[in-house]
Structures are given as C-alpha cells and as structure tokens.
Motif scaffolding. Structure first.
Motif, PDB file in Angstrom:
ATOM      1  N   LEU A 577      25.505  -4.773 -11.077  1.00  0.00           N
ATOM      2  CA  LEU A 577      25.907  -3.769 -10.844  1.00  0.00           C
ATOM      3  C   LEU A 577      24.586  -2.959 -10.601  1.00  0.00           C
ATOM      4  CD1 LEU A 577      28.395  -2.806 -13.771  1.00  0.00           C
ATOM      5  CD2 LEU A 577      29.082  -3.325 -11.417  1.00  0.00           C
ATOM      6  N   ALA A 673      30.586  -1.200  -6.081  1.00  0.00           N
ATOM      7  CA  ALA A 673      29.728  -2.091  -7.039  1.00  0.00           C
ATOM      8  C   ALA A 673      29.717  -3.411  -6.255  1.00  0.00           C
ATOM      9  CB  ALA A 673      30.483  -2.636  -8.412  1.00  0.00           C
ATOM     10  N   CYS A 677      25.919  -5.089  -4.649  1.00  0.00           N
ATOM     11  CA  CYS A 677      25.440  -6.423  -5.167  1.00  0.00           C
ATOM     12  C   CYS A 677      24.711  -7.322  -4.400  1.00  0.00           C
ATOM     13  CB  CYS A 677      26.594  -7.107  -5.983  1.00  0.00           C
ATOM     14  SG  CYS A 677      25.993  -8.518  -7.069  1.00  0.00           S
TER      15      CYS A 677
END
Length: 723
Positions: A577, A673, A677
């Motif tokens: 995250l 998210a 990433c």
C-alpha cells in the motif's frame, strides 16, 4: 539473513564445528557416522530435489503457509547439503594414502557430479524469491568453486577404471544443469532482464532532412507549412477474434501469451507504447469478465514461470520469444539427458565386485533418481501452458492428436492461482474471539505477537459477483478515459469519484453527511481504509439484525469481502500500500476498541460489539475531544457508519443502493492500491498463490488505466504542405 547466506560459508562453518561436536560422542558412534555420513548426505540431497520438483509448482496456486515453509527449508537445505557433501568428498581425498585411490573412494567420487546436478536444481524452481535473481553473481562464484571441487575429487579418484570414464558424462550433465541455473538467475535479474526486452533504438523521422527540404521550398518562393499525418497502427482483427472464438481454451492461451510478451515491460518499470495500450484496451472492452480474468490468470502464470523457474531455458523453443536460444537450449538438454542415460547403461553392465553393496545401491538410486527427475521435467514441459501455446500456433492433424493426449493428462488441470483473498477484521481481532495458546517456545522466540496476528487471518473465495463488480467498474472507468491526463486522474481516484456519480445525487444530502462522506475519502489512504472498514462492519452487522441472512446480497457481500481484504493488506502486507502510518493507526484504534469493549462487560460477539458502538453519541467530532495524540479512528468510523445508515432513514435510499455505493467505493480503493503498488511487490506475491490486488493491477493496465504508457496520440509523422 540466512536466506542470503552463501552455502560455501555455511559449509565451511559445518566442518569447523563438526570436529568439536564429534568429540562428545563415543568412538564407535563417530566411526559409524564417518562411514555413513556421505551416503546419508547424497541420498538426502536427492530427496530434497524430489521434494522441490514435486512441490515448487504448487506455490503458484496455493496460499497455504505450510507449503511455503517446507519449500523455504528445502530450497535452502538443498544447496547446503550438496555443498557439504562435496566438502566431505574433498576431505576424504586428503586422507588417501599414496597416489592411488581405493575402490571405495572411486565409487564415492562418482557421486560428485550428481551433486552438481542437484546444485543445478529442478526446472520448477530456480529462485525462492525475486531477490535470489539479483544474487546471480554469488551463484556464479558458487558454480566456479563447486565445479572446481568436483573436478579435484574426480582427478584424485582417477585410476583409469570404467567407473572413472562413466563419471565424465555425468560431469557434463552436472555442469550443464548448474550452468543453466546460474544463467537463468542472471537473465531474470532486474538489470539484465530490462536490457533484454528493451525495444530497438528508434531515431524517429529524419529532422535534418525534413528541414533541408523545408528551407529549399521556402527559398524557391513557395508558402510552406508543416502538417501532421497520423499513421494508425492497430491489430484490427483482435476484437473480431474475441467475438468469434472467446469460448475456447486455445483462445485464452493465445491472447495471454500475446499480451504477456507486451506487458512484460511493466515488470521492469518500462512504459507501454500508445499502440500497445489501444490494442489491449480494445480487446478487453469486448470480452466478458470471466474471460478477462482467465486471460490475466494465465498471463500472471507466465510471469511466475519467467521469474521463478527455468522457463527462459526450458520453454525457449515453445514461446518463440527467445527463439534465438532455442537450438542451443534443446541441444544442451539432449546432451544432458543422454549423458545420464549412457552413464546408467554403462554402470549397469560394468563389473561391480570391487565395490561395497551399499555403495552400489546408493549409486543406482542416484542414477535412477536423475533419470526420473529428467523424465518428470519432460512431462511437466508437455503439460505446461507454454507447450499448448506452441501447439495452437502449429495446428495440423498430428498436433491436434498430440494436444488431445496432453489435455488428458491430469497435470494439465491444475489451477492457475489460489482464487482466494485473505480476510482480517479489526473488531474480531480486538474481541480476541480466537483465544491465544501462548507457549513458552512462542515467548522465548519472540514470535507470539506475529503468530497472534496470523491467528485472526482467514481466507475467502473470490466470488464471480466480485469479479464482475471489479471488471464492470474498471471497464466504465476505461471508457471514460479519453487521454493520458484522464488516465492519470483515474489512477489517483480512491472513492471521491464514486461519490460524485450522478445516480447518488450527493448534493441533495444534508451538509453534515456530505462533509463526513467527502472527508472519509480525502484523508490519508490508510485512514480511509480504517474508517471505511469499521463503518462497513458496523453497517453489515446492523443490517443483519436478528436474521443473519437478511443482508446477504451481491453488494453487501462484495463490500464486506473487500473491506476485510484491504484491511488484511494494511495489517499483513503494508508494503503493498502507499506509504503512511497505517500500522500506528491500526494499533491505536485497536487499543481504544479493546478499552471500550472491556468497559462494556456484556459484549460477547462481533454483532453485540457493532450494536454497542453504534449507540455511542458522536455529535461532537472525536478530534475535538481527544486531540491528535492518539491516531485512533474508532469513533470517527462510527460517525461514518451512522452517516451511511442515515441514507436509508433520512434520504430514503433503498438498502441495496447504499451497499451499491459502499461496494463501489471499496472497488475504487482497491484499484488505487493496485495501481500504486510497484511491480516487484506484485511479483513477490506470485509465489504465495497470487494476490487479487495483482490481478486488478494487470486488469487496469490492460484497460489503459496506468501511468506506464507513452504520452502520444499514435505514430505521427510531419509532412510538408506546399502552397
């Protein structure tokens, strides 16, 4: 640290400690161990190879932690045991009297090249983690040293016997296998892999020549200007193919292979061309969500094979993407296999009276084990998706019969990934509804807190409804993205865009509710996760009431699954995250929740806890009472939950509409998210059964919702306009 320790260093420490340890045992035990030490080690080395080749593939589609632990131990032990075995053989050569070796040492020395075979490892695992690929120089040093030690043992045992000559083909096979592993680790290291897939340099149109022509025409008195010609370059038949053949497995494999070769650029943080994005987006916008996720599953399977196995070597002739290495790879594989077969046949017919029966049996086991491992590797190759891709590209009558035969093998029916998502509930964790069994060993090893966190983790299947929800929302975002700026804005959305959708008419709500909803998705991302997770739990259990099945529907179920999944990422995989203080907020929130639950003695389960929390008055914002020393968001989440519940009571929303809003906010948080990433973190999860977040990341990239593509409108060229 032990994972990155060199087997050479560990092997050296073994021999230093060995002499001291053996002094405490009786002489008879020491003598027995010295006699059986090497035999036990080489057989154990073979067992570890069998374990690795059988189990390594399973971590691709299983999230079970026991598989990871066994493979971790086997992977580390395999190199260590083979290294120590070579060291024992080398020490034995120092104990030889005179210049000629006895029969026992000659047959023991025959085992040395088998240890090189074992150091080469099985095709199913070259790297336990991505970091192993970066340590290829360390493995190259190990290769040089171990081959040198094996060669030294071979020379010391040379007495011109048949067995000495049979050592040569095994030696060749061992060098080939060990060399393959080092080469694969080097190739898949980030630096070398990036350089291998970089496109050819493109100088673009000749600017100097263009300007010469421009100046010449202008000097002649013409009125000259420049215009832009867009050259469209798209795969025009890809959407048509999707419409006509999308039900076949061959179609899935073909498209996954095609996109894999393009989207590998994302694995080394390179950018996609405008053409690649348009081509991919047009394809994924014209297939169903089932087929989209199936293509992504196979594509991620190819990525796993590339970075964790010997796919670069084994499948070079299958993929076509490494065709220039194909002939060399096939030749080396054939040489390796037939070298082992010839050694086995030679040992079968040679005289063995001079050697002990036990050593002969051990030798037969090593030869048979080497042959079985090679044959099993061939079976795995035939049953792989790579082979099926090659067969689909070379269709004829013989190939069709071969394909049917391969598809009948049970190994081809393996899952592509775990299809599960881990779950974590903050309220369940705070209630300690799974009593801990804290042992002296757990406390002594300081792993009690780690095990406690794992105790509250559980898994759920990724449901078709959830996949459809993710795909539909991603598709809608993709169709609304007209240019790079729009795509970049969509990558940054984490809930606010959903609140602004016309069907929710946010502007018609009370100002207090608007403020609470907007602030909940505008604060730091980890704070948003905790706010919405607790609020989702409160709404979910409140809506159930006395009937535990009353709230079950596709939107409440999807919202609850994503809520618990993203909290799991926050608690157990915070590295996936965006940076923040999520763990501090989680701990402070848990501390406040535990204190609250301990005061309310009547709370016995999650439903009671949720009911009690919703009864707490939150008219005054918690920050005005508590300040900002504690990062807890427990009662801020209660305010959000009450705001969401008021949509039914005050705004006259249907319950399904409320959960439609909540589930869509969670999908957008998941998408945010996933896009934030980095690839190496997604890549690490491929060896743990796969992560839903990784599948969403690749889906978004295919739909053009990524910042990793070229800012361009196409293949544009300037042209002179002469008037």
């Amino acid at each position: 640290m032990f994972h990155n320790s060199s087997p050479l260093v560990v092997g050296g420490l073994f021999f230093i400690k060995k002499r001291k340890i053996m002094q405490i045992f009786p002489e008879s035990v020491t003598k027995l161990w010295n006699e059986w030490e090497l035999r036990v080690l080489v057989i154990f080395s073979l067992i570890l190879q069998i374990l690795l080749i059988l189990m390594a593939k399973s971590r691709k589609y299983s999230a079970a932690i026991w598989i990871r632990i066994i493979l971790w131990i086997a992977y580390l032990s395999a190199d260590w045991v083979a290294t120590v075995s070579l060291g024992v053989l080398s020490n034995m050569s120092g104990d030889l009297k005179g210049h000629s070796a006895d029969a026992d040492y000659v047959i023991s020395a025959f085992w040395a090249p088998f240890l090189l075979l074992h150091l080469g490892g099985p095709d199913t695992i070259t790297a336990y983690s991505l970091e192993d690929n970066e340590l290829w120089l360390r493995h190259l040093l190990g290769f040089a040293v171990q081959v040198g030690v094996a060669f030294y043992v071979f020379l010391r045992a040379w007495v011109s016997t048949t067995l000495n000559f049979l050592t040569i083909p095994i030696f060749i096979a061992g060098i080939i296998k060990f060399g393959e592993r080092v080469w694969v680790l080097r190739y898949t290291s980030s630096e070398h892999f990036r350089s291998s897939i970089l496109p050819n340099s493109d100088p673009g149109p000749n600017y100097a020549r263009f300007m010469e022509e421009y100046s010449s025409k202008k000097a002649e008195g013409f009125k000259v200007s420049s215009g832009t010609l867009i050259e469209a370059r798209t795969e025009g038949d890809i959407s048509h193919t999707a419409a006509s053949n999308e039900t076949t497995e061959a179609f899935i494999l073909e498209k996954a292979s095609y996109f894999f070769q393009t989207f590998m650029l994302l694995c080394v943080d390179l950018i996609l061309s405008f053409h690649d994005v348009v081509n991919s987006r047009s394809f994924f916008q014209n297939i169903t969500y089932e087929k989209a996720f199936e293509v992504i599953e196979v594509e991620l399977g190819f990525m796993y094979d590339m970075f964790y196995t010997k796919a670069v070597v084994v499948f070079s002739f299958v993929s076509g993407f490494l065709s220039r290495f194909s002939l060399c790879c096939i030749s080396l594989r054939c040489i390796s296999f037939f070298s082992i077969i010839s050694a086995f046949v030679g040992f079968l017919i040679t005289e063995k009276q001079a050697y002990s029966t036990v050593d002969v049996i051990v030798t037969y086991v090593l030869l048979a084990g080497a042959i079985v491992l090679e044959l099993y590797a061939v079976i795995l190759l035939l049953c792989s998706d790579w082979t099926l891709v090659w067969l689909n590209k070379h269709k004829n009558r013989v190939v069709e019969h071969l394909e049917r035969a391969i598809l009948s093998i049970p190994l081809t029916k393996k899952k592509k990934w775990s299809n599960t998502m881990a779950q974590y509930s903050l309220i369940g964790f705070c209630l300690k509804d799974k009593p801990a069994k804290c042992s002296f060993i757990q406390k002594g090893l300081c792993i009690y807190k780690l095990l406690e966190k794992h105790r509250y983790k559980y898994s759920e299947k990724v449901t078709p409804d959830l996949k459809r929800l993710i795909f539909d929302q991603s598709l809608e975002k993709s169709k609304s993205a007209s240019d790079f700026k729009a795509c970049k804005e969509l990558c940054a959305c984490r809930g606010y865009r959903v609140l602004k959708l016309p069907e929710f008419c946010l502007h018609q709500m009370s100002k207090e509710n608007i403020k609470i909803l907007e602030e909940s998705v505008q604060v730091e991302f980890d704070q948003s996760i905790l706010l919405w997770h607790i609020a989702t739990d409160l709404c979910y259990h409140s809506d159930q009431g006395e009937n535990s099945n009353s709230v079950i529907g596709k939107h409440p179920k999807a919202g609850k699954l994503l809520s618990d999944y993203i909290l799991y990422l926050l608690v157990m995989c915070p590295f996936m995250l965006p940076n923040g203080i999520g763990l501090i907020r989680f701990r402070d929130t848990c501390a406040e929740a535990i204190e609250f639950f301990e005061e309310k003695k009547s709370i016995s389960n999650v439903k009671d806890a949720c009911t009690t929390l919703l009864k707490v008055s939150t008219e005054i914002p918690p920050s005005e009472v508590k300040g900002d020393r504690s990062k807890s968001v427990l009662f801020d989440a209660c305010r959000l939950a009450k705001c969401l519940q008021s949509l039914e009571t005050e705004e006259r929303w249907e319950k399904d509409k409320k959960w439609y809003l909540m589930s869509h906010v969670w999908v957008e948080m998941l998408s945010y998210a996933a896009s934030q990433c980095r690839w190496n973190l997604h890549g690490q999860q491929l060896r743990r059964g796969g992560e839903l977040l990784t599948h969403v990341w690749l889906l978004l990239a295919h739909l053009g919702i990524t910042e990793q593509f070229q800012i361009s409108q196409g293949y544009a060229r300037a042209k002179l306009v002469v008037e």
